[in-house]
Design a protein around this motif. Structure first.
Motif, PDB file in Angstrom:
ATOM      1  N   ARG A 194    -131.420  35.695  36.792  1.00  0.00           N
ATOM      2  CA  ARG A 194    -131.490  34.274  37.113  1.00  0.00           C
ATOM      3  C   ARG A 194    -130.913  33.426  35.983  1.00  0.00           C
ATOM      4  O   ARG A 194    -130.294  32.397  36.217  1.00  0.00           O
ATOM      5  CB  ARG A 194    -132.942  33.856  37.391  1.00  0.00           C
ATOM      6  N   LEU A 195    -131.126  33.867  34.731  1.00  0.00           N
ATOM      7  CA  LEU A 195    -130.522  33.126  33.611  1.00  0.00           C
ATOM      8  C   LEU A 195    -128.999  33.199  33.694  1.00  0.00           C
ATOM      9  O   LEU A 195    -128.302  32.200  33.476  1.00  0.00           O
ATOM     10  CB  LEU A 195    -131.007  33.679  32.270  1.00  0.00           C
TER      11      LEU A 195
ATOM     12  N   ASP B 185    -127.288  33.485  36.399  1.00  0.00           N
ATOM     13  CA  ASP B 185    -126.913  32.565  37.487  1.00  0.00           C
ATOM     14  C   ASP B 185    -126.746  31.145  36.951  1.00  0.00           C
ATOM     15  O   ASP B 185    -125.775  30.451  37.272  1.00  0.00           O
ATOM     16  CB  ASP B 185    -128.009  32.525  38.574  1.00  0.00           C
ATOM     17  N   ALA B 186    -127.719  30.718  36.134  1.00  0.00           N
ATOM     18  CA  ALA B 186    -127.694  29.348  35.614  1.00  0.00           C
ATOM     19  C   ALA B 186    -126.482  29.132  34.712  1.00  0.00           C
ATOM     20  O   ALA B 186    -125.813  28.094  34.773  1.00  0.00           O
ATOM     21  CB  ALA B 186    -128.986  29.057  34.854  1.00  0.00           C
ATOM     22  N   ILE B 187    -126.194  30.141  33.881  1.00  0.00           N
ATOM     23  CA  ILE B 187    -125.064  30.024  32.949  1.00  0.00           C
ATOM     24  C   ILE B 187    -123.742  29.992  33.718  1.00  0.00           C
ATOM     25  O   ILE B 187    -122.861  29.169  33.452  1.00  0.00           O
ATOM     26  CB  ILE B 187    -125.083  31.210  31.952  1.00  0.00           C
TER      27      ILE B 187
ATOM     28  N   VAL C 122    -123.150  26.625  35.305  1.00  0.00           N
ATOM     29  CA  VAL C 122    -122.716  25.578  34.373  1.00  0.00           C
ATOM     30  C   VAL C 122    -121.277  25.811  33.915  1.00  0.00           C
ATOM     31  O   VAL C 122    -120.448  24.904  33.937  1.00  0.00           O
ATOM     32  CB  VAL C 122    -123.667  25.514  33.155  1.00  0.00           C
TER      33      VAL C 122
ATOM     34  N   ALA D 201    -126.569  26.495  28.066  1.00  0.00           N
ATOM     35  CA  ALA D 201    -125.980  27.769  28.515  1.00  0.00           C
ATOM     36  C   ALA D 201    -125.763  28.695  27.322  1.00  0.00           C
ATOM     37  O   ALA D 201    -126.056  29.893  27.385  1.00  0.00           O
ATOM     38  CB  ALA D 201    -124.664  27.506  29.243  1.00  0.00           C
TER      39      ALA D 201
ATOM     40  N   LEU E 288    -129.022  30.132  26.190  1.00  0.00           N
ATOM     41  CA  LEU E 288    -129.478  31.183  27.110  1.00  0.00           C
ATOM     42  C   LEU E 288    -128.687  32.477  26.905  1.00  0.00           C
ATOM     43  O   LEU E 288    -129.237  33.570  27.026  1.00  0.00           O
ATOM     44  CB  LEU E 288    -129.387  30.720  28.567  1.00  0.00           C
TER      45      LEU E 288
ATOM     46  N   PHE F 203    -136.787  25.988  39.014  1.00  0.00           N
ATOM     47  CA  PHE F 203    -135.478  26.639  38.984  1.00  0.00           C
ATOM     48  C   PHE F 203    -135.503  27.907  39.836  1.00  0.00           C
ATOM     49  O   PHE F 203    -134.609  28.145  40.648  1.00  0.00           O
ATOM     50  CB  PHE F 203    -135.080  26.978  37.540  1.00  0.00           C
TER      51      PHE F 203
ATOM     52  N   GLU G  45    -131.389  23.373  38.095  1.00  0.00           N
ATOM     53  CA  GLU G  45    -130.751  22.901  36.863  1.00  0.00           C
ATOM     54  C   GLU G  45    -131.035  23.863  35.716  1.00  0.00           C
ATOM     55  O   GLU G  45    -132.149  24.361  35.574  1.00  0.00           O
ATOM     56  CB  GLU G  45    -131.290  21.508  36.487  1.00  0.00           C
ATOM     57  N   ILE G  46    -130.038  24.050  34.863  1.00  0.00           N
ATOM     58  CA  ILE G  46    -130.154  25.058  33.796  1.00  0.00           C
ATOM     59  C   ILE G  46    -131.283  24.729  32.821  1.00  0.00           C
ATOM     60  O   ILE G  46    -131.913  25.624  32.268  1.00  0.00           O
ATOM     61  CB  ILE G  46    -128.801  25.243  33.073  1.00  0.00           C
TER      62      ILE G  46
ATOM     63  N   ALA H  18    -134.435  26.331  33.876  1.00  0.00           N
ATOM     64  CA  ALA H  18    -134.464  27.758  33.554  1.00  0.00           C
ATOM     65  C   ALA H  18    -134.851  27.963  32.095  1.00  0.00           C
ATOM     66  O   ALA H  18    -135.671  28.819  31.758  1.00  0.00           O
ATOM     67  CB  ALA H  18    -133.101  28.386  33.837  1.00  0.00           C
TER      68      ALA H  18
END
Lengths: 130, 329
Positions: free
Chosen positions: A10-11, A13-15, A18, A38, A41, B297, B304-305, B308
């Motif tokens: 999931r981390l 995914d977030a990176i 962005v 980002a 992370l 998240f 939004e990052i 997370a």
């Protein structure tokens, strides 16, 4: 359970979300804020890849001794929660507190080794960074 | 909301309340926060100009017991009327304003960034007096006559812990340190006391400071009735020390000084064990808030990052809880 959620996928995914955004917008203040997160992370993920396997093994060994039963670290950690909640384990027991501290320091070695309380606990030089 | 429409409605709100023929000048949006949009404008009436702040509820889900913006405005209004240093409220919106929930308060100059308040060399003199000033402000808040306040949440410590437990359980994440903290809180439950106004979020970052120290108390959205010592515990959380772990009071002061100044200002001796209960409760609450953000998240509700990243701050709270419970200073 060596780390807290969100998990590594999931981390990522977030990176990816962005970094995948239109770079022409990179001058926007909000965008560089997200890019900084980002980057932080990615540093967490790098530490997690290096440390999580070993930490999970150590955690499982401690939990097996503490609970007297077998399983993986995540399952034993759930069992430990139930024992604390039902008060079938003394919450002041030094072995319990030592285990919780070790496990928590392991998580912070991944998630934020610059955290003030982590630096204090590991005897690192006092720093006002976090 | 659109800028021109906001300006028109604000001016109409002043006129309807008989507060004069106000011109709303230089209206600009400052931020879109977690639960509110913030704007500033110059209120010009009869040639006199005063900078004002507008907070409007944006409809985003808030954590647990946060007050609606109208009630928050009414609490701040009552606190100001009682002599607390908090920005004076001009308007609390009602349905006729057509602005949803929100309020207009006077702009107060100064520093609100916790990091700078804890560390900036220019604020060294302020830090020297800030701990005592925080104690005095809290004693004043805890003296406010409840009769002048809107209806506020009034829960016993046991109910507050149970509510936090339910929220934590709802995430389905098993954390042994949080279980330890819940068990510790059950064991240390303080006896009930007559309810007082509790600010609920009095911390470094939620007040305005200038070179002479504390100027104004902000952010009344967690106000409730309860044990006044909850505010002292919350003020000491490591989360608001900004790296200054050896200065428990907001990264700028010591507990002993806070307790002594509070006792002097309130006439009530501080029970340090009771404050410790609230510091553990507050730390756990902050941990559950971090989980709540992280969960937003994970569920995709707020993809939004930064949400997370907040999820991974829960480990910081776990260590803070262990330090508090084991008495590590």
């Amino acid at each position: 359970m060596p780390v807290n959620p969100p998990d590594r996928l999931r981390l990522l995914d977030a990176i990816i979300e962005v970094l995948g955004q239109d770079r022409s917008a990179a001058a926007e203040p909000m965008d560089s804020y997200k890019a900084r997160i980002a980057l932080s992370l990615l540093a967490i993920l790098r530490r997690e890849l290096a440390l999580a396997g070993g930490l999970a093994d150590e955690e499982r060994t401690r939990l097996t001794a503490l609970l007297g039963c077998e399983g993986d670290a995540a399952a034993l950690s759930v069992a430990l929660c139930a024992r604390i909640r039902s008060r079938t384990l003394d919450i002041g027991a030094p072995a319990l507190l030592a285990h919780l501290r070790q496990t928590t320091l392991g998580k912070l070695a991944i998630d934020n080794p610059r955290y003030s309380a982590y630096l204090r606990a590991t005897g690192a030089s006092p720093s006002r960074e976090r | 909301m659109d800028r021109a429409e906001l300006a028109t409605r604000l001016a109409a709100g002043y006129r309807r309340r008989g507060l004069g023929d106000v011109t709303v000048a230089s209206l600009q949006r400052l931020s879109a926060g977690a639960s509110a949009e913030t704007w500033r404008f110059d209120r010009v009436v009869d040639g006199a100009s005063r900078t004002m702040i507008v907070q409007v509820f944006t409809g985003e889900k808030q954590f647990a017991v946060a007050l609606d913006k109208r009630t928050q405005g009414l609490v701040q209004q009552a606190a100001h009327a009682a002599g607390i240093a908090t920005p004076r409220i001009d308007l609390v919106f009602d349905s006729e304003d057509g602005l949803g929930e929100g309020f207009v308060s006077e702009f107060v100059a100064g520093e609100t960034l916790g990091q700078r308040i804890a560390r900036s060399p220019e604020l060294a003199a302020a830090r020297a007096v800030l701990t005592a000033q925080c104690a005095e402000a809290l004693a004043d808040i805890h003296r406010v006559d409840l009769a002048g306040l809107p209806q506020l949440p009034d829960q016993s410590p046991a109910e507050m812990v149970a509510r936090l437990r339910d929220t934590h359980d709802s995430f389905g994440v098993h954390l042994p340190v949080f279980e330890l903290a819940f068990a510790w809180l059950d064991d240390q439950q303080p006896a009930a006391r007559p309810p007082r106004l509790v600010h609920g979020d009095f911390r470094n970052g939620n007040f305005i400071v200038d070179s002479r120290g504390l100027v104004a108390v902000l952010d009344w959205e967690a106000a409730h009735l309860g044990d006044p010592l909850e505010d002292l515990g919350w003020l000491c959380l490591n989360a608001w020390r900004f790296g200054g772990i050896d200065q428990p009071v907001g990264g700028f002061g010591q507990r002993d000084e806070l307790f002594a100044a509070y006792a002097a200002a309130s006439g009530v001796a501080v029970d340090a064990r009771r404050v410790r209960f609230w510091e553990v409760y507050g730390t756990l609450k902050w941990g559950v808030i971090c989980q709540w953000f992280g969960n937003q998240f994970i569920t995709g509700e707020v993809p939004e990052i930064e949400r997370a990243a907040i999820g991974r701050r829960v480990a910081e709270v776990e260590l803070d809880l262990l330090d508090l419970i084991e008495g590590v200073e």
